[in-house]
Structure formats: C-alpha cells, structure tokens
Design a protein around this motif. Structure first.
Motif, PDB file in Angstrom:
ATOM      1  N   ALA B  30       0.304  -5.340   2.916  1.00  0.00           N
ATOM      2  CA  ALA B  30      -0.765  -6.335   3.046  1.00  0.00           C
ATOM      3  C   ALA B  30      -1.882  -6.039   2.044  1.00  0.00           C
ATOM      4  O   ALA B  30      -2.410  -6.949   1.390  1.00  0.00           O
ATOM      5  N   SER B  34      -2.896  -8.345  -1.075  1.00  0.00           N
ATOM      6  CA  SER B  34      -4.231  -8.949  -1.089  1.00  0.00           C
ATOM      7  C   SER B  34      -4.924  -8.741  -2.431  1.00  0.00           C
ATOM      8  O   SER B  34      -5.745  -9.559  -2.849  1.00  0.00           O
ATOM      9  N   TRP B 173      -3.126 -17.558  -0.674  1.00  0.00           N
ATOM     10  CA  TRP B 173      -3.472 -17.042   0.661  1.00  0.00           C
ATOM     11  C   TRP B 173      -2.651 -17.732   1.731  1.00  0.00           C
ATOM     12  O   TRP B 173      -2.181 -17.112   2.681  1.00  0.00           O
ATOM     13  N   VAL B 177      -0.056 -15.829   4.285  1.00  0.00           N
ATOM     14  CA  VAL B 177      -0.086 -15.916   5.751  1.00  0.00           C
ATOM     15  C   VAL B 177       1.293 -16.304   6.287  1.00  0.00           C
ATOM     16  O   VAL B 177       1.812 -15.687   7.225  1.00  0.00           O
ATOM     17  N   ALA B 181       3.566 -13.938   8.687  1.00  0.00           N
ATOM     18  CA  ALA B 181       3.972 -14.456   9.997  1.00  0.00           C
ATOM     19  C   ALA B 181       5.489 -14.351  10.141  1.00  0.00           C
ATOM     20  O   ALA B 181       6.004 -13.869  11.157  1.00  0.00           O
TER      21      ALA B 181
END
Lengths: 295, 324
Positions: B30, B34, B173, B177, B181
């Motif tokens: 992550a 990012s 972004w 996500v 998920a």
C-alpha cells in the motif's frame, strides 16, 4: 438438378469439399496431437507453429533452392520432424516427471517463439505458393467441379492418416509404441529403448504437422500465423473425439470439417463457432469425448 | 512449515486471518503504491494494477484449485467490451459500467465453468481455451464490439456521478481502491474454509471426494469467482484506457496472464502481482522492438518452465520458509 432447401447443389457440394479439406487438416493435426499425447503426456501447443513451419519449409525450398512441391512433401516434414527431435531432446525431456500442465505451458512458449521469429523475418502478410503444374486444372464431376489440388489434399491426407493407423495398430513397431503408452517402465524392462521411441514419436507427430503444412501451402497462403488459430480449433476437435483412439481422431477430424462446411452453407455466421458449440454439447453428454476412455 | 494460526496476529486483523508478516507486506505494498504515481507514469501504474488483478484471478484457479485456465481473456475481454459499451452508449457512471462488465464475466464464467469442470488437467486447459476462442469469434462478428476497431473513446465519466475521473491521478486512486478491495477479498476467500477445501482438491482430488466434499461445486464456485475478478480487471481497464479491443479477448492475452502468474510464482498469493508488474514493465520498455516482444515472452515462458518453476515470490517464500 435438384435443389436442397433452396440451396443450389453446386454451392452445397463446393462447401462440402472445402469442409472436407479443413477436416483433412483437423484429422492430420489431431492425429499427431493424439500420438504425442499418448506417449509423452504432453499437449503439444507448438503443433500449429510447426504446421506453419512445414508450409514455410515448402516455400523456402521453392524460393531459395528451387526445389518443387513433390520433393517438399518429403523434405519439409523431414526438417520439421528433425526440429521436433531437437525440441524433445533439449526441452521436453526434462518435464516428464512433472505435472502435464508444464508441458503445455512450455510448448505454448515455443509456439510464441517460432511464430514471433517468422513474423519478424517474413512479416504478417501471406505469401503465395504456386501450384505444381500437375495439380492445376480439375475434373467436372457433373454435379460439381473438383479441382485437382483439392482432391490431392484429401487423398493424401487420407492415405497418411490410414497408414499411421496401420503402423500403430497392426505392426510390431506400433505394438512397441502401444506397450510404451500403456506402461513405459515395463516396456523398457523387455529391452525396448523407450527413450528413443519417445523421441521418434514426437518427431513423427510433429512431421505430420509439417506434412499438413506443405499440403496447406498452395491452398491457403503461407503466413506466420496460419497455425495459431487452427491449433485452437484442433484442440476442440481433440476434446470432442477424445485422445484415446487413433481411428477416432481421424474420423472426428473429417466429420467436424464436413459439419463446419455444411454450417457455412446454412448459417455462415455460425461456421466459425460451430465446432466449439459441438464441444460444449459433447462435454455435457459424454465428457470423456466420443472415442475417449473415461479416466 | 508454520501455518498462520501459529503466528501472532495483530488484533484488528484477526478477523482477516492474516499473519503479521502478510500484514506487513500488504501495508508495504500500500505504501509503495501510494508513492508510485508521484514517481512513475500513473497510467503505467494503473495498467500494472489491472493486470495484477487479472493475474490474481488466474492464480485463484491455477494456484489454489490446480486448474489451468487458458481462456481467461474471454472474461477479461468481454467485461472490457460490456463496460465500454455501458459507459459510452448507455451513459452509465464508471462504477456501474464496471459492474455490468463483471456481470457478463460472471455469466460467461457460470456457463463455461460448468462445462469445463467436467474435464480435468490438460483437457480443462484445452476446453477453456476453445471457449475463449468462441468468445473471440463472437466479439469479431457482433455489431456492438466494433469489429477490428473495437470500442474507442469510452468516456471515463464521474465516479458515482460526483467525482470526475478525467485526471490520471484521481483515476489512479480509484483503481488503487478497487485493487485493494479485490485483493483483500481474494485473501479472505483463499484463507477461508472454502479456500482450504480448494487446496485439498488441488493436492489430491480423490481424497477430497472420499472425504465427502462435492468437488465440482467447489471448482465451479472458484471458477465463477475467478471469472468475476477477471471481469473487474477487464472492466476497469476499459474505463481507464477508454478502449476495448479484440486484443483483450484474443488467446495471446490468456497466455500472457498465465506467464505473469508463472513468473511471479503460481502457488503464492503475492506472486501474480510481481509477475504482472514485471511483464507489463517489460512490454513497456521493449515496445520499440516490435514483434521481438513475442519472441522474448516465449523464451521467458520456456526458461521459467525449465529452470524457475517456483517463480520469484515462490523462490523467496521457500528461502524464508513461509508461505507468501
């Protein structure tokens, strides 16, 4: 002349002939796949690429060395077969103890390499291969015109398929092959060189593909991707027929070609997918395939 | 080999059943993802994320159920077509368009899955490949797919009708996500009792049958889940690149995604992500050499099968003696 459901017989018969020719290629390729799978337990994904090599072999012999169609029918499969021997000795040999899936993945990679190389050197467009003079022209059969070249493809494919069947089912060499397919360890204990048999079988199966390629050269154009889509249809043919039986492969190959040809007459849009639909039906009705032994 | 139950688990993640080192990898991933869009071209990163999801979907079947699907391009590609059509012609917002794509992928997965699981091993691979080729011919002929041109200029639209996705960073972004998920859902599926039964089937199908498991139901559900995940990847890809073409349904795509799984390590959870990143980067940097990419890919296939079957992450996992 009679009309069938409003379709002129000339159209019907010429499509049937085209179907029969496709069937001849399905039969030769699925036969090779079945022989290889029987002994090596490998689904030869490179079969389509090697078929293409056979066609290119004929083209190269003609254009670089001036060697014609008849010699190419012998030489090109021989070269493809030798290439197959190399593949088996250098690459496939290491996979026999592993899951069968690895063989399929490796030969898939090989198919990419071979197709990619030919595309780099010869481009993606097709190249014509001129017919030998003996095969030009044709005969009028009354109900349809039969070009010599097409009759030759069907006849030679039938001869090659049936001789393969004869060698495997009716000769001593074939009995070794069948024994090794059934139980390699025991066959080896009887003093038969199974390792050599495996190499030769792969070479032969692949040479069959090469032979099919030479036959295809004058009919279809010679191009690097000619085997890529074909091999997937042949996979479906193999699933429909089951790989257990030699004669089964031949019969399934020819009949599916005919079915495809007929579909082209009655419902042209479906002709590309009809074999896959038949595969789905066979999977529902008889999952092991028409001639397959259930595992 | 230590199982994750013997490893101390951070309290909030106990429900996820995630051992601490997996948690660290997830958090690390992550963190890297990012920062990545500030260093790399975001569209390239999105491509990696989409293909990582796609490769994970193949690995759900291959790595955890032992089923090699050579036809996952069908679900990826059809989803991509339907999502593109929904966004462009029906004017749906991107998340609904992607859902439409997933819907068609699930539908196809149900039909082909039910048929394909009737055969095992290499036959399964051939059957899935043949069905995918059928979908390819359908896509070639059906009017809505635009034939050789594909569906072009798909509008990216606004997420939930509120957040416009035209900007590449915003889009990144959103995809990130979606990616996480799906990744967490997949992690949960694989580490659930359902996932354990799948692994049991992979390792010894006869034993799973004799233990009373309805093997075919498990395989079927795994197949449909995998098709759905491939659908998410395909639909998202269509929205991001504003394009759905025949390349997405062709068998080369199915092969490519198997290669990603193989390079990364097909019995590992994180392997396909690494594999997808490597293959996409390779294609990106080798784009100038044209057809040689196919040759190089083929050689990588051959080399991986002969020399490096466990894949990159599989290799690391065996060195660390921990499942990754």
């Amino acid at each position: 002349m009679f009309d069938l459901l409003g379709i002129p017989p000339q159209v019907l018969f010429s499509q049937l002939l085209l179907g029969l020719i496709n069937g001849a290629f399905y039969a030769m390729l699925s036969l090779g796949l079945a022989v290889i799978f029987g002994l090596l337990n490998i689904v030869n994904f490179a079969h389509g690429a090697l078929y293409m090599m056979g066609a290119f072999g004929a083209w190269m012999l003609l254009n670089y060395l001036g060697i014609g169609y008849w010699w190419a029918l012998l030489l090109s499969p021989l070269m493809v077969g030798l290439f197959g021997v190399l593949i088996e000795r250098l690459l496939l040999r290491w996979l026999y103890d592993l899951d069968h899936l690895y063989g399929m993945i490796l030969t898939f990679g090989l198919a990419l390499v071979i197709t990619g190389l030919f595309r780099n050197f010869y481009g993606a467009t097709g190249m014509p291969y001129t017919l030998p003079p003996l095969l030009t022209g044709g005969h009028n059969l009354g109900f349809m015109f039969l070009p010599n070249s097409r009759a030759f493809v069907i006849a030679s494919s039938l001869i090659v398929c049936l001789s393969t069947w004869f060698v495997i089912e009716r000769t001593r060499l074939g009995s070794y092959l069948r024994a090794a397919t059934e139980n390699p360890a025991l066959t080896e204990a009887f003093g038969i060189n199974v390792s050599l048999l495996v190499t030769m079988t792969y070479g032969f199966g692949v040479a069959l593909a090469g032979f099919a390629g030479v036959l295809a050269a004058p009919i279809y154009s010679v191009n690097p991707t000619m085997g890529s889509d074909l091999i997937i249809v042949v996979f479906a043919v193999v699933v429909i027929g089951g790989m257990g039986s030699i004669l089964g492969s031949i019969i399934t190959g020819f009949s599916l070609g005919i079915v495809e040809g007929l579909t082209k007459v009655f419902w042209p849009e479906a002709s590309a997918t009809v074999i896959f639909v038949i595969m789905a039906i066979v999977l529902m009705a008889k999952p092991a395939g028409l001639f397959g032994r259930s595992s | 080999m230590p199982t994750h139950s013997s490893v101390p688990v951070a309290a909030p993640f106990r429900k996820l059943g995630m051992p601490r080192y997996h948690l660290m990898i997830m958090l690390g991933l992550a963190a890297v993802l990012s920062v990545a869009p500030f260093l790399l071209y975001p569209i390239l990163m999105i491509k990696i994320l989409c293909f990582a999801l796609f490769a994970c979907s193949v690995n759900l079947l291959l790595g955890y159920a032992g089923l090699l699907s050579f036809g996952h391009a069908a679900y990826f590609g059809m989803s991509s077509y339907v999502a593109a059509h929904a966004a462009k012609v029906w004017g749906l917002s991107p998340e609904l368009a992607i859902l439409c794509g997933v819907g068609i992928a699930v539908l196809l997965g149900c039909i082909f899955g039910a048929l394909a699981i009737r055969r095992q091993g290499i036959y399964f691979a051939m059957v899935t490949l043949a069905f995918a080729q059928m979908v390819y011919f359908f896509a070639l002929q059906a009017p809505f797919t635009g034939g050789e041109d594909g569906i072009q200029k798909v509008p990216r639209g606004a997420l939930f009708g509120l957040i416009p996705l035209a900007d590449d960073k915003t889009l990144y972004w959103f995809v990130l996500v979606v990616f996480f998920a799906c990744l967490l859902a997949l992690y949960r599926i694989i580490h659930s009792p359902f996932g354990q039964v799948l692994k049991a089937i992979r390792d010894n199908e006869a034993r799973a049958v004799s233990l009373g498991y309805r093997v075919n139901q498990y395989k079927f559900i795994a197949f449909v889940l995998s098709a759905a995940l491939a659908g998410v990847a395909g639909g998202t890809k269509a929205i991001v690149f504003q394009l759905a073409t025949l390349t997405d349904v062709y068998w080369t795509m199915s092969g490519e995604v198997v290669l990603m799984t193989l390079i990364g390590g097909m019995y590992t959870f994180f392997g396909p992500i690494v594999g997808a990143a490597l293959v996409v980067l390779m294609q990106n940097y080798l784009a100038s050499v044209g057809d040689w990419v196919t040759v190089i890919q083929g050689l990588v296939f051959v080399a991986c099968v002969l020399l490096f079957r466990e894949g990159i992450v599989g290799f690391i996992a065996s060195k660390l003696k921990r499942p990754l």
